[in-house]
Design an enzyme around this catalytic site. Sequence first.
Site, PDB file in Angstrom:
ATOM      1  N   ARG A 175      41.099 -25.739  20.174  1.00 54.23           N
ATOM      2  CA  ARG A 175      41.881 -25.119  21.254  1.00 54.23           C
ATOM      3  C   ARG A 175      42.607 -26.194  22.051  1.00 54.23           C
ATOM      4  O   ARG A 175      43.773 -26.020  22.426  1.00 54.23           O
ATOM      5  CB  ARG A 175      40.984 -24.288  22.170  1.00 54.23           C
ATOM      6  CG  ARG A 175      40.445 -23.017  21.533  1.00 54.23           C
ATOM      7  CD  ARG A 175      39.666 -22.175  22.531  1.00 54.23           C
ATOM      8  NE  ARG A 175      40.530 -21.595  23.546  1.00 54.23           N
ATOM      9  CZ  ARG A 175      40.066 -20.994  24.645  1.00 54.23           C
ATOM     10  NH1 ARG A 175      38.763 -20.934  24.890  1.00 54.23           N
ATOM     11  NH2 ARG A 175      40.915 -20.470  25.524  1.00 54.23           N
ATOM     12  N   CYS A 233      38.247 -25.623  31.589  1.00 53.29           N
ATOM     13  CA  CYS A 233      37.969 -25.009  30.290  1.00 53.29           C
ATOM     14  C   CYS A 233      38.965 -23.870  30.108  1.00 53.29           C
ATOM     15  O   CYS A 233      40.122 -23.994  30.480  1.00 53.29           O
ATOM     16  CB  CYS A 233      36.524 -24.532  30.212  1.00 53.29           C
ATOM     17  SG  CYS A 233      36.089 -23.306  31.478  1.00 53.29           S
TER      18      CYS A 233
END
Length: 278
Positions: A175, A233
Amino acid sequence: MNAIITAVELMTASADGQPPVLLDVRYQLGGPPGRPEYEAGHIPGAVYVDLEGELAGPAGKAGRHPLPDLAVFGAAMRRAGVASSGDVVVYDGGQGWAAARAWWMLRWAGHPSVRVLDGGLAAWRAQGGPVTDERTAEREGDFVPAPGALPLLDADGAAALARRGLLLDARAGERYRGEVEPIDAVAGHIPGAVSAPTTENVAEDGRLRPAAELAARFAALGAADGTEVGVYCGSGVSAAQEVLALAVAGIPAALYAGSWSEWSSDPSRPVATGPQPG
Protein backbone atom coordinates in the site's frame (compact mmCIF):
# COMPACT_ATOMS: atom_id res chain seq x y z
CA MET A 1 5.15 3.57 33.35
CA ASN A 2 5.52 0.74 30.85
CA ALA A 3 2.93 0.98 28.09
CA ILE A 4 2.25 -2.77 28.08
CA ILE A 5 1.42 -5.46 30.64
CA THR A 6 1.84 -9.22 30.30
CA ALA A 7 -0.95 -11.71 30.92
CA VAL A 8 0.83 -12.98 34.03
CA GLU A 9 1.22 -9.44 35.37
CA LEU A 10 -2.46 -8.76 34.71
CA MET A 11 -3.46 -11.92 36.59
CA THR A 12 -1.46 -10.72 39.59
CA ALA A 13 -2.92 -7.21 39.38
CA SER A 14 -6.47 -8.57 39.02
CA ALA A 15 -6.07 -10.60 42.21
CA ASP A 16 -5.02 -7.46 44.06
CA GLY A 17 -7.32 -5.47 46.26
CA GLN A 18 -7.56 -2.73 43.62
CA PRO A 19 -7.66 -4.40 40.19
CA PRO A 20 -7.33 -2.24 37.09
CA VAL A 21 -10.30 -1.14 35.03
CA LEU A 22 -10.43 -3.55 32.06
CA LEU A 23 -11.58 -2.43 28.62
CA ASP A 24 -12.32 -4.99 25.89
CA VAL A 25 -11.83 -3.26 22.53
CA ARG A 26 -12.12 -6.17 20.12
CA TYR A 27 -12.41 -4.90 16.56
CA GLN A 28 -11.61 -6.12 13.08
CA LEU A 29 -11.31 -3.81 10.09
CA GLY A 30 -14.15 -4.63 7.74
CA GLY A 31 -15.38 -7.39 10.03
CA PRO A 32 -18.40 -7.75 12.32
CA PRO A 33 -18.64 -5.69 15.53
CA GLY A 34 -16.73 -7.05 18.50
CA ARG A 35 -19.60 -6.98 20.98
CA PRO A 36 -20.91 -10.50 20.16
CA GLU A 37 -17.41 -11.89 20.75
CA TYR A 38 -17.23 -9.97 24.02
CA GLU A 39 -20.60 -11.34 25.13
CA ALA A 40 -19.51 -14.88 24.27
CA GLY A 41 -16.47 -14.63 26.51
CA HIS A 42 -14.28 -11.90 28.00
CA ILE A 43 -11.81 -11.41 30.81
CA PRO A 44 -13.74 -11.21 34.10
CA GLY A 45 -14.49 -7.61 34.96
CA ALA A 46 -13.93 -6.24 31.46
CA VAL A 47 -16.32 -3.74 29.87
CA TYR A 48 -16.77 -3.59 26.11
CA VAL A 49 -15.83 -0.37 24.28
CA ASP A 50 -16.85 0.13 20.66
CA LEU A 51 -14.04 1.47 18.49
CA GLU A 52 -16.29 2.73 15.70
CA GLY A 53 -18.75 4.57 17.94
CA GLU A 54 -16.73 5.54 21.03
CA LEU A 55 -13.06 5.74 19.98
CA ALA A 56 -13.73 7.36 16.60
CA GLY A 57 -16.09 9.88 15.09
CA PRO A 58 -18.15 9.52 11.92
CA ALA A 59 -16.17 8.93 8.74
CA GLY A 60 -15.79 11.93 6.44
CA LYS A 61 -13.23 14.37 5.10
CA ALA A 62 -11.26 14.04 8.34
CA GLY A 63 -10.74 10.33 7.62
CA ARG A 64 -12.38 6.98 8.20
CA HIS A 65 -11.68 6.98 11.93
CA PRO A 66 -11.30 10.60 13.02
CA LEU A 67 -11.04 11.44 16.67
CA PRO A 68 -14.39 11.17 18.45
CA ASP A 69 -16.31 14.00 20.02
CA LEU A 70 -14.71 14.40 23.44
CA ALA A 71 -18.08 14.37 25.17
CA VAL A 72 -18.89 11.00 23.58
CA PHE A 73 -15.48 9.59 24.43
CA GLY A 74 -15.56 10.86 27.99
CA ALA A 75 -19.04 9.46 28.60
CA ALA A 76 -17.96 6.07 27.23
CA MET A 77 -14.93 5.97 29.51
CA ARG A 78 -16.94 6.95 32.59
CA ARG A 79 -19.56 4.32 31.73
CA ALA A 80 -16.76 1.76 31.59
CA GLY A 81 -15.64 2.77 35.07
CA VAL A 82 -12.55 4.77 34.13
CA ALA A 83 -11.57 7.16 36.90
CA SER A 84 -9.19 10.10 36.77
CA SER A 85 -6.72 8.02 38.77
CA GLY A 86 -6.18 4.28 39.05
CA ASP A 87 -4.90 1.81 36.49
CA VAL A 88 -6.56 0.99 33.18
CA VAL A 89 -5.72 -2.04 31.02
CA VAL A 90 -7.04 -2.37 27.46
CA TYR A 91 -7.04 -5.45 25.27
CA ASP A 92 -8.37 -6.75 21.97
CA GLY A 93 -8.38 -10.07 20.15
CA GLY A 94 -4.63 -10.07 19.74
CA GLN A 95 -3.87 -7.87 16.73
CA GLY A 96 -3.17 -4.96 19.03
CA TRP A 97 -4.48 -2.19 16.78
CA ALA A 98 -7.76 -1.48 18.55
CA ALA A 99 -6.26 -1.78 22.03
CA ALA A 100 -3.50 0.62 21.05
CA ARG A 101 -6.09 3.09 19.76
CA ALA A 102 -7.83 3.00 23.16
CA TRP A 103 -4.47 3.34 24.92
CA TRP A 104 -3.53 6.33 22.77
CA MET A 105 -6.91 8.01 23.19
CA LEU A 106 -6.78 7.75 26.97
CA ARG A 107 -3.16 8.86 27.19
CA TRP A 108 -3.73 11.75 24.76
CA ALA A 109 -6.78 12.75 26.80
CA GLY A 110 -4.71 12.97 29.96
CA HIS A 111 -5.10 9.65 31.77
CA PRO A 112 -1.82 8.90 33.58
CA SER A 113 -1.93 5.11 33.87
CA VAL A 114 -2.97 3.04 30.84
CA ARG A 115 -1.42 -0.19 29.57
CA VAL A 116 -2.13 -2.60 26.72
CA LEU A 117 -2.36 -6.32 27.41
CA ASP A 118 0.53 -7.61 25.31
CA GLY A 119 -0.81 -10.22 22.90
CA GLY A 120 -4.42 -9.49 23.82
CA LEU A 121 -7.00 -12.07 24.75
CA ALA A 122 -5.03 -14.80 22.97
CA ALA A 123 -2.08 -14.28 25.32
CA TRP A 124 -4.43 -14.28 28.32
CA ARG A 125 -5.95 -17.60 27.27
CA ALA A 126 -2.51 -19.07 26.51
CA GLN A 127 -1.58 -18.45 30.15
CA GLY A 128 -4.74 -20.20 31.35
CA GLY A 129 -6.55 -16.98 32.16
CA PRO A 130 -10.30 -17.39 32.75
CA VAL A 131 -13.01 -15.94 30.52
CA THR A 132 -16.66 -15.42 31.33
CA ASP A 133 -19.89 -14.54 29.58
CA GLU A 134 -21.28 -12.92 32.72
CA ARG A 135 -22.15 -9.26 32.44
CA THR A 136 -19.74 -6.97 34.25
CA ALA A 137 -21.37 -4.88 36.94
CA GLU A 138 -21.31 -1.25 35.88
CA ARG A 139 -19.42 1.28 37.93
CA GLU A 140 -19.38 4.94 37.01
CA GLY A 141 -16.00 6.58 36.69
CA ASP A 142 -15.11 10.25 36.91
CA PHE A 143 -12.60 10.62 34.08
CA VAL A 144 -12.87 13.89 32.16
CA PRO A 145 -10.75 14.16 28.99
CA ALA A 146 -8.09 16.86 28.98
CA PRO A 147 -6.56 16.47 25.50
CA GLY A 148 -3.01 17.27 24.56
CA ALA A 149 -0.93 14.95 26.75
CA LEU A 150 0.44 13.19 23.63
CA PRO A 151 1.40 14.90 20.37
CA LEU A 152 -1.14 14.92 17.55
CA LEU A 153 -0.59 15.81 13.89
CA ASP A 154 -2.93 17.20 11.28
CA ALA A 155 -2.29 16.87 7.54
CA ASP A 156 -0.11 19.98 7.30
CA GLY A 157 1.81 18.93 10.39
CA ALA A 158 2.44 15.48 8.94
CA ALA A 159 3.74 17.00 5.71
CA ALA A 160 6.08 19.29 7.62
CA LEU A 161 7.32 16.49 9.86
CA ALA A 162 8.13 14.34 6.83
CA ARG A 163 10.53 17.11 5.76
CA ARG A 164 12.18 17.91 9.09
CA GLY A 165 12.03 14.59 10.95
CA LEU A 166 10.83 11.02 10.45
CA LEU A 167 7.27 10.24 9.35
CA LEU A 168 6.54 6.50 9.44
CA ASP A 169 3.87 4.85 7.29
CA ALA A 170 2.50 1.91 9.30
CA ARG A 171 0.52 0.30 6.44
CA ALA A 172 1.56 -2.79 4.50
CA GLY A 173 4.46 -2.21 2.13
CA GLU A 174 2.41 -2.74 -1.02
CA ARG A 175 0.00 0.00 0.00
CA TYR A 176 2.88 2.35 0.79
CA ARG A 177 4.40 1.67 -2.62
CA GLY A 178 1.06 2.30 -4.32
CA GLU A 179 0.83 -1.18 -5.83
CA VAL A 180 -2.60 -1.79 -4.31
CA GLU A 181 -5.18 0.31 -2.48
CA PRO A 182 -8.11 -1.76 -1.21
CA ILE A 183 -9.87 1.00 0.72
CA ASP A 184 -8.98 4.56 -0.19
CA ALA A 185 -9.44 6.28 -3.54
CA VAL A 186 -5.76 7.04 -4.16
CA ALA A 187 -2.75 4.72 -3.87
CA GLY A 188 0.65 5.78 -2.59
CA HIS A 189 2.11 7.55 0.41
CA ILE A 190 2.81 10.99 1.87
CA PRO A 191 5.97 12.37 0.22
CA GLY A 192 8.93 11.91 2.52
CA ALA A 193 7.33 9.18 4.63
CA VAL A 194 9.25 5.97 5.35
CA SER A 195 7.61 2.53 5.12
CA ALA A 196 7.35 0.83 8.53
CA PRO A 197 4.62 -1.87 8.54
CA THR A 198 3.11 -2.67 11.92
CA THR A 199 3.50 -6.40 11.24
CA GLU A 200 7.23 -6.05 11.93
CA ASN A 201 6.56 -4.82 15.47
CA VAL A 202 5.24 -8.17 16.67
CA ALA A 203 6.67 -11.67 17.09
CA GLU A 204 5.04 -14.90 15.91
CA ASP A 205 3.08 -15.21 19.17
CA GLY A 206 1.38 -11.85 18.54
CA ARG A 207 3.23 -10.04 21.30
CA LEU A 208 5.36 -6.97 20.73
CA ARG A 209 9.02 -7.63 20.13
CA PRO A 210 11.38 -6.83 23.02
CA ALA A 211 12.17 -3.17 23.57
CA ALA A 212 15.76 -3.53 22.37
CA GLU A 213 14.64 -5.13 19.09
CA LEU A 214 12.06 -2.42 18.53
CA ALA A 215 14.61 0.29 19.27
CA ALA A 216 17.01 -1.25 16.76
CA ARG A 217 14.27 -1.49 14.14
CA PHE A 218 13.25 2.15 14.48
CA ALA A 219 16.87 3.33 14.61
CA ALA A 220 17.47 1.58 11.28
CA LEU A 221 14.48 3.47 9.87
CA GLY A 222 15.96 6.79 10.95
CA ALA A 223 14.79 7.36 14.53
CA ALA A 224 18.11 8.71 15.80
CA ASP A 225 18.43 10.53 19.11
CA GLY A 226 16.70 13.87 18.85
CA THR A 227 14.77 13.01 15.69
CA GLU A 228 11.13 14.06 15.77
CA VAL A 229 8.94 11.05 14.88
CA GLY A 230 5.37 10.81 13.63
CA VAL A 231 3.22 7.90 12.44
CA TYR A 232 0.24 7.47 10.14
CA CYS A 233 -1.59 4.51 8.61
CA GLY A 234 -4.84 4.13 6.68
CA SER A 235 -7.20 5.65 9.22
CA GLY A 236 -5.32 6.22 12.48
CA VAL A 237 -5.90 2.81 14.09
CA SER A 238 -2.92 0.62 13.21
CA ALA A 239 -0.68 3.70 13.52
CA ALA A 240 -1.56 3.77 17.22
CA GLN A 241 0.02 0.32 17.52
CA GLU A 242 3.20 1.75 16.01
CA VAL A 243 3.14 4.67 18.45
CA LEU A 244 2.78 2.08 21.22
CA ALA A 245 5.74 0.07 19.89
CA LEU A 246 7.80 3.26 19.70
CA ALA A 247 6.85 4.06 23.31
CA VAL A 248 8.01 0.59 24.40
CA ALA A 249 11.28 1.31 22.59
CA GLY A 250 11.60 4.59 24.48
CA ILE A 251 10.85 6.81 21.46
CA PRO A 252 8.08 9.41 21.74
CA ALA A 253 6.02 9.81 18.58
CA ALA A 254 3.10 11.87 17.30
CA LEU A 255 0.02 10.33 15.68
CA TYR A 256 -1.50 11.65 12.47
CA ALA A 257 -5.05 10.60 13.31
CA GLY A 258 -6.57 11.42 9.92
CA SER A 259 -3.87 9.38 8.20
CA TRP A 260 -4.01 8.33 4.55
CA SER A 261 -7.82 8.31 4.44
CA GLU A 262 -7.81 12.05 5.17
CA TRP A 263 -4.71 12.89 3.14
CA SER A 264 -5.88 11.11 -0.01
CA SER A 265 -9.35 12.67 0.13
CA ASP A 266 -7.87 16.05 -0.81
CA PRO A 267 -6.80 16.05 -4.49
CA SER A 268 -4.53 19.04 -3.90
CA ARG A 269 -2.22 17.05 -1.64
CA PRO A 270 0.81 15.42 -3.30
CA VAL A 271 1.18 11.65 -3.51
CA ALA A 272 4.37 9.61 -3.85
CA THR A 273 4.63 6.01 -5.08
CA GLY A 274 7.35 3.39 -5.18
CA PRO A 275 9.69 2.08 -2.48
CA GLN A 276 11.45 5.37 -1.74
CA PRO A 277 10.11 8.21 0.43
CA GLY A 278 9.89 10.50 -2.59
